[in-house]
Design a protein around this motif. Structure first.
Motif, PDB file in Angstrom:
ATOM      1  N   VAL A  55       0.621  -1.068  -0.102  1.00 21.17           N
ATOM      2  CA  VAL A  55       0.122   0.063  -0.033  1.00 21.17           C
ATOM      3  C   VAL A  55       0.818   1.138  -0.047  1.00 21.17           C
ATOM      4  O   VAL A  55       1.853   1.298   0.915  1.00 21.17           O
ATOM      5  CB  VAL A  55      -1.123   0.005   1.380  1.00 21.17           C
ATOM      6  N   PRO A  56       0.477   2.367  -0.596  1.00 15.61           N
ATOM      7  CA  PRO A  56       1.439   3.433  -0.686  1.00 15.61           C
ATOM      8  C   PRO A  56       1.327   4.345   0.551  1.00 15.61           C
ATOM      9  O   PRO A  56       0.177   4.002   1.280  1.00 15.61           O
ATOM     10  CB  PRO A  56       0.868   4.340  -1.852  1.00 15.61           C
ATOM     11  N   PHE A  57       2.173   4.827   0.878  1.00 20.58           N
ATOM     12  CA  PHE A  57       2.459   5.862   1.959  1.00 20.58           C
ATOM     13  C   PHE A  57       3.483   7.098   1.772  1.00 20.58           C
ATOM     14  O   PHE A  57       4.234   6.810   0.954  1.00 20.58           O
ATOM     15  CB  PHE A  57       2.936   4.962   3.423  1.00 20.58           C
ATOM     16  N   GLN A  58       3.170   7.884   2.583  1.00 22.19           N
ATOM     17  CA  GLN A  58       3.784   9.255   2.508  1.00 22.19           C
ATOM     18  C   GLN A  58       4.357   9.474   4.139  1.00 22.19           C
ATOM     19  O   GLN A  58       3.880   9.093   5.029  1.00 22.19           O
ATOM     20  CB  GLN A  58       3.097  10.420   1.817  1.00 22.19           C
ATOM     21  N   PHE A  59       5.562   9.689   3.870  1.00 25.56           N
ATOM     22  CA  PHE A  59       6.510  10.038   5.117  1.00 25.56           C
ATOM     23  C   PHE A  59       6.319  11.730   5.161  1.00 25.56           C
ATOM     24  O   PHE A  59       7.151  12.336   4.548  1.00 25.56           O
ATOM     25  CB  PHE A  59       7.723   9.597   4.830  1.00 25.56           C
ATOM     26  N   ILE A  60       5.527  12.295   6.139  1.00 21.62           N
ATOM     27  CA  ILE A  60       5.325  13.743   6.128  1.00 21.62           C
ATOM     28  C   ILE A  60       5.559  14.263   7.567  1.00 21.62           C
ATOM     29  O   ILE A  60       5.392  13.862   8.522  1.00 21.62           O
ATOM     30  CB  ILE A  60       3.806  14.208   5.725  1.00 21.62           C
ATOM     31  N   ARG A  61       6.282  15.515   7.328  1.00 22.36           N
ATOM     32  CA  ARG A  61       6.623  16.207   8.585  1.00 22.36           C
ATOM     33  C   ARG A  61       5.451  16.909   9.175  1.00 22.36           C
ATOM     34  O   ARG A  61       4.471  16.942   8.779  1.00 22.36           O
ATOM     35  CB  ARG A  61       7.567  17.357   8.570  1.00 22.36           C
ATOM     36  N   ALA A  62       5.313  16.687  10.868  1.00 24.75           N
ATOM     37  CA  ALA A  62       4.221  17.439  11.329  1.00 24.75           C
ATOM     38  C   ALA A  62       3.777  18.821  11.020  1.00 24.75           C
ATOM     39  O   ALA A  62       2.591  18.873  10.769  1.00 24.75           O
ATOM     40  CB  ALA A  62       4.729  17.527  12.997  1.00 24.75           C
ATOM     41  N   LEU A  63       4.986  19.534  10.711  1.00 22.60           N
ATOM     42  CA  LEU A  63       4.328  20.970  10.150  1.00 22.60           C
ATOM     43  C   LEU A  63       3.621  20.773   9.027  1.00 22.60           C
ATOM     44  O   LEU A  63       2.655  21.650   8.829  1.00 22.60           O
ATOM     45  CB  LEU A  63       5.704  21.872  10.036  1.00 22.60           C
ATOM     46  N   THR A  64       3.902  20.107   8.093  1.00 18.93           N
ATOM     47  CA  THR A  64       3.259  19.813   6.786  1.00 18.93           C
ATOM     48  C   THR A  64       2.194  19.269   6.781  1.00 18.93           C
ATOM     49  O   THR A  64       1.003  19.781   6.113  1.00 18.93           O
ATOM     50  CB  THR A  64       4.247  18.977   5.780  1.00 18.93           C
ATOM     51  N   TRP A  65       1.730  18.115   7.600  1.00 23.71           N
ATOM     52  CA  TRP A  65       0.553  17.611   7.806  1.00 23.71           C
ATOM     53  C   TRP A  65      -0.517  18.245   8.470  1.00 23.71           C
ATOM     54  O   TRP A  65      -1.659  18.595   8.187  1.00 23.71           O
ATOM     55  CB  TRP A  65       0.493  16.106   8.199  1.00 23.71           C
ATOM     56  N   ARG A  66       0.063  18.976   9.467  1.00 21.04           N
ATOM     57  CA  ARG A  66      -0.810  20.241  10.353  1.00 21.04           C
ATOM     58  C   ARG A  66      -1.320  21.335   9.208  1.00 21.04           C
ATOM     59  O   ARG A  66      -2.629  21.872   9.475  1.00 21.04           O
ATOM     60  CB  ARG A  66      -0.072  20.887  11.470  1.00 21.04           C
ATOM     61  N   LYS A  67      -0.371  21.727   8.593  1.00 22.80           N
ATOM     62  CA  LYS A  67      -0.719  22.998   7.549  1.00 22.80           C
ATOM     63  C   LYS A  67      -1.656  22.256   6.735  1.00 22.80           C
ATOM     64  O   LYS A  67      -2.635  22.902   6.471  1.00 22.80           O
ATOM     65  CB  LYS A  67       0.428  23.168   6.942  1.00 22.80           C
ATOM     66  N   MET A  68      -1.645  21.028   6.070  1.00 21.41           N
ATOM     67  CA  MET A  68      -2.657  20.503   5.194  1.00 21.41           C
ATOM     68  C   MET A  68      -3.930  20.346   5.663  1.00 21.41           C
ATOM     69  O   MET A  68      -5.161  20.492   5.154  1.00 21.41           O
ATOM     70  CB  MET A  68      -2.283  18.854   4.781  1.00 21.41           C
ATOM     71  N   LEU A  69      -4.096  20.359   6.947  1.00 20.73           N
ATOM     72  CA  LEU A  69      -5.389  20.146   7.732  1.00 20.73           C
ATOM     73  C   LEU A  69      -5.883  21.485   8.298  1.00 20.73           C
ATOM     74  O   LEU A  69      -6.882  21.474   8.945  1.00 20.73           O
ATOM     75  CB  LEU A  69      -5.159  19.127   8.929  1.00 20.73           C
ATOM     76  N   GLY A  70      -5.217  22.572   7.965  1.00 17.54           N
ATOM     77  CA  GLY A  70      -5.650  23.939   8.259  1.00 17.54           C
ATOM     78  C   GLY A  70      -5.332  24.091   9.928  1.00 17.54           C
ATOM     79  O   GLY A  70      -6.179  25.208  10.524  1.00 17.54           O
ATOM     80  N   LEU A  71      -4.403  23.438  10.423  1.00 14.26           N
ATOM     81  CA  LEU A  71      -4.225  23.552  11.738  1.00 14.26           C
ATOM     82  C   LEU A  71      -3.039  24.932  12.021  1.00 14.26           C
ATOM     83  O   LEU A  71      -2.095  25.013  11.382  1.00 14.26           O
ATOM     84  CB  LEU A  71      -3.542  22.626  12.478  1.00 14.26           C
ATOM     85  N   ALA A  72      -3.417  25.794  12.832  1.00 14.98           N
ATOM     86  CA  ALA A  72      -2.621  27.003  13.066  1.00 14.98           C
ATOM     87  C   ALA A  72      -1.314  26.623  13.758  1.00 14.98           C
ATOM     88  O   ALA A  72      -0.916  25.459  14.345  1.00 14.98           O
ATOM     89  CB  ALA A  72      -3.314  28.163  13.899  1.00 14.98           C
ATOM     90  N   THR A  73      -0.320  27.423  13.600  1.00 14.20           N
ATOM     91  CA  THR A  73       1.045  27.068  14.191  1.00 14.20           C
ATOM     92  C   THR A  73       0.937  27.177  15.827  1.00 14.20           C
ATOM     93  O   THR A  73       0.287  28.234  16.283  1.00 14.20           O
ATOM     94  CB  THR A  73       2.159  28.054  13.526  1.00 14.20           C
ATOM     95  N   ALA A  74       1.690  26.496  16.270  1.00 20.52           N
ATOM     96  CA  ALA A  74       1.197  26.426  17.909  1.00 20.52           C
ATOM     97  C   ALA A  74       2.828  27.046  18.601  1.00 20.52           C
ATOM     98  O   ALA A  74       3.588  26.592  18.057  1.00 20.52           O
ATOM     99  CB  ALA A  74       0.767  25.301  18.535  1.00 20.52           C
ATOM    100  N   LYS A  75       2.675  27.578  19.544  1.00 18.05           N
ATOM    101  CA  LYS A  75       3.868  28.303  20.139  1.00 18.05           C
ATOM    102  C   LYS A  75       4.404  27.073  21.194  1.00 18.05           C
ATOM    103  O   LYS A  75       5.591  27.180  21.694  1.00 18.05           O
ATOM    104  CB  LYS A  75       3.514  29.657  20.917  1.00 18.05           C
TER     105      LYS A  75
END
Length: 150
Positions: free
Chosen positions: A88-108
């Motif tokens: 099955v295909p998969f992607q290795f994605i950094r947290a900042l990238t997947w959080r941005k994909m889902l529209g999550l704001a940057t957290a301090k």
């Protein structure tokens, strides 16, 4: 029914989540209780897996000791090996990238990030009891639904 998976590779708080294409079916496997073989068998149990997302972790994690970082990187590598053995295909994605994909704001802070993640997961899947150790895996699986249904 088609399934997607997400893997948060933390050795103690990591989790694998498999969700169906419309979110009506979901399963979790906590990594603290599992071996890579357990994860492989768990994922292999879903005949219609379409794709997955594995969180890519970096070596520089402020506030963590070398031992903790090493365990996290090792666990991520083991999970990458499991994903590579699947057909099955998969992607290795950094947290900042997947959080941005889902529209999550940057957290301090980590606490703020975890709260934002949990709030989003609860809005997306109100019927799933979202706990701290499952939330990132659930959001990663949700990201997989977006990546592999295009």
């Amino acid at each position: 029914m088609t399934f997607y998976y997400g893997i948060d590779p933390g050795p103690r708080s990591g989790c694998v989540c498999v969700i169906s294409d419309f979110g009506e079916t979901f399963e979790f496997l906590l990594l603290r209780d599992s071996t890579p073989a357990d994860v492989f068998d768990f994922l292999r149990g879903f005949e219609s897996l379409r794709g997955g997302v594995l969180e890519d972790v970096g070596a520089c994690r402020p506030g963590q000791g070398l031992g903790s970082q090493s365990k996290l990187i090792l666990n991520a590598g083991e999970m990458k090996g499991v994903c590579s053995c699947m057909t099955v295909p998969f992607q290795f994605i950094r947290a900042l990238t997947w959080r941005k994909m889902l529209g999550l704001a940057t957290a301090k802070s980590t606490a703020e990030r975890k709260k934002l993640n949990k709030d989003l997961a609860q809005r997306l899947y109100p019927d799933i009891p979202v706990t701290a150790d499952k939330v990132d895996a659930l959001l990663l699986a949700h990201a997989a639904t977006q990546l592999y249904t295009r």
